[in-house]
Write an enzyme that holds these catalytic residues in place. Sequence first.
Site, PDB file in Angstrom:
ATOM      1  N   LYS A 172      -1.095 -18.591  10.203  1.00 55.96           N
ATOM      2  CA  LYS A 172      -0.710 -19.009   8.851  1.00 55.96           C
ATOM      3  C   LYS A 172       0.336 -17.987   8.363  1.00 55.96           C
ATOM      4  O   LYS A 172       0.011 -16.870   7.973  1.00 55.96           O
ATOM      5  CB  LYS A 172      -1.942 -19.032   7.925  1.00 55.96           C
ATOM      6  CG  LYS A 172      -1.606 -19.552   6.535  1.00 55.96           C
ATOM      7  CD  LYS A 172      -1.415 -18.354   5.646  1.00 55.96           C
ATOM      8  CE  LYS A 172      -0.964 -18.538   4.263  1.00 55.96           C
ATOM      9  NZ  LYS A 172       0.442 -18.740   4.008  1.00 55.96           N
ATOM     10  N   GLU A 247      -3.946  -4.772   7.683  1.00 55.00           N
ATOM     11  CA  GLU A 247      -2.855  -3.812   7.454  1.00 55.00           C
ATOM     12  C   GLU A 247      -2.319  -4.107   6.068  1.00 55.00           C
ATOM     13  O   GLU A 247      -1.902  -5.234   5.793  1.00 55.00           O
ATOM     14  CB  GLU A 247      -1.746  -3.963   8.496  1.00 55.00           C
ATOM     15  CG  GLU A 247      -2.106  -3.440   9.870  1.00 55.00           C
ATOM     16  CD  GLU A 247      -2.441  -1.967   9.900  1.00 55.00           C
ATOM     17  OE1 GLU A 247      -2.044  -1.235   8.971  1.00 55.00           O
ATOM     18  OE2 GLU A 247      -3.122  -1.542  10.846  1.00 55.00           O
ATOM     19  N   CYS A 281       6.351  -1.876   4.304  1.00 57.17           N
ATOM     20  CA  CYS A 281       5.116  -1.162   3.957  1.00 57.17           C
ATOM     21  C   CYS A 281       5.244   0.312   4.320  1.00 57.17           C
ATOM     22  O   CYS A 281       4.517   1.143   3.791  1.00 57.17           O
ATOM     23  CB  CYS A 281       3.925  -1.800   4.643  1.00 57.17           C
ATOM     24  SG  CYS A 281       4.229  -2.090   6.379  1.00 57.17           S
ATOM     25  N   GLU A 384       1.918   0.490  -5.341  1.00 60.55           N
ATOM     26  CA  GLU A 384       3.016   0.025  -4.489  1.00 60.55           C
ATOM     27  C   GLU A 384       3.923  -0.919  -5.273  1.00 60.55           C
ATOM     28  O   GLU A 384       3.456  -1.901  -5.841  1.00 60.55           O
ATOM     29  CB  GLU A 384       2.444  -0.702  -3.280  1.00 60.55           C
ATOM     30  CG  GLU A 384       3.503  -1.063  -2.268  1.00 60.55           C
ATOM     31  CD  GLU A 384       2.904  -1.681  -1.023  1.00 60.55           C
ATOM     32  OE1 GLU A 384       2.073  -2.593  -1.171  1.00 60.55           O
ATOM     33  OE2 GLU A 384       3.274  -1.243   0.075  1.00 60.55           O
TER      34      GLU A 384
END
Length: 482
Positions: A172, A247, A281, A384
């Site tokens: 997906k 992750e 990231c 973040e």
Amino acid sequence: MTQYHNLINGQWTPGASCAPNTNPSDLSDVIGEYAQGDAADVQAAVAAATAAFPVWSTSGIQARHDALDRIGNEILARKEELGDLLAREEGKTRPEAIGEVARAGQIFKFFAGECLRLGGEALPSVRPGIGVEITREPIGVVGLITPWNFPIAIPAWKIAPALAFGNCVVLKPADLVPASAWALAEIIHKSGIPAGVFNLVMGPGRVIGEALVNHPGVAAISFTGSVGVGRGIAEACVKSGKKVQLEMGGKNPQVVLDDADLPQAVELSAQSGFYSTGQRCTASSRLIVTDRIYPAFIAALQERMARIKVGDARTAGTDMGPVVSQAQLEQDLCYVEIAKAEGAQLAAGGSRVACHTGSGKAGFFMAPTLFVDSTPAMRINREEVFGPVASVIRVKDYEEALHVANDTPFGLSAGIATTSLKLATHFKRHSQAGMVMVNLPTAGVDYHVPFGGRKGSSYGPREQGRYAQEFYTTVKTAYTLA
Ligand code: NDP
């Protein structure tokens, strides 16, 4: 407008509806209409993968090697065309996108080799006359849920080990970037692997992702994305007894010490802070700089940032493409206001800009943005942003720099710029990050070694390299009476 369907049981299958995929560099450019699947498509894909598992898991390592090697070769042969598509849908520059595609090809070729290298152990038993064998076996049907920022490399680094070790897959991809995943699915489909071994179901995370995570026929979920979604997935997987690997985000520190090579420190900070529009990231979003080098470093970084050309991702000469979407741009600009309100000083950028390259197209362009005089407690240094925004924290010495670098809920990547072997060695040992860089950008990793972080950044076994087998296999211990 071309419509692109899901791949279920070896058939291109229309979804319940379709959604347009728009170029973030040029909002008038629609790449195609991509299927929006539903829970019934997930059911069908998992059923197909379950039916294909007995054949694929016993297909033999030569057949699996050859299939993965063919996929890798095809990706590498088409890297320019696929890179152009990736740049068009995600907004990283064409050279960055071609590099990402090449990496996807190399990952498939690496795991083609790993098919042949999966070893076991033979040990004597503590009981006389008995032998013990330890082997690794596939785990079954794996659900892979991927983010928008690496639309081909992240699917590749989950699909390749899953298939290499004999599992069947339902992918997906992120709803914002289905084109690269569709192109990859077509290459996998044409490689000759049996129907149902690999399935693609596109559509929203809340529908497709949740249906995959909650499906009792899925043995494991590998997820890359945001912390909030990841934690929800982990809870659901633990409840239903699925293996899970996450992750997630980062708030990666780049330490710059007084003894650093100044031009090198500036270049690596600019590269990992702003290239790929800061949407990595592993991007450096906290620059932690010691007192004596601080003024020269800030001046040189401002000068370097002023030379970053923001524009159409596919135009030669662009250094930084657009932000991926309207929502992400709003989030980035919102953090600019939060940082100002908390007292950080804006030293560069901070706003939406016109396209500098590519004939003034309308897209989600933002200037590379730098804050100075920020403190570790500010939200800009704890949360973040996931855009071209970095903030500088001034510290007195290495000890304080190390403390600030580790003072974060995340632990993905961390860098240090120094000419001191002693301090570099100490930092490698004491940084609380999964990946540590000395005189290198925090972003930019190899494909044959483990990738992943600590604390709030990751959960479960590492991805990539030889370590990928920890997640994609299960261990069996067999005892034989001689
Ligand atoms: P999201 O967490 O929003 O989405 C990631 C994937 O999860 C998408 O495919 C999304 O689908 C899907 N999803 C969303 N909601 C659910 C749900 N309830 N159940 C199951 N699946 C769901 O992240 P982004 O795509 O926005 O990616 C950006 C984030 O990813 C950043 O925080 C970044 O740090 C992190 N990231 C981490 C990396 C790492 O390796 N540590 C690498 C790259 C990114 P949909 O697209 O339809 O919403």
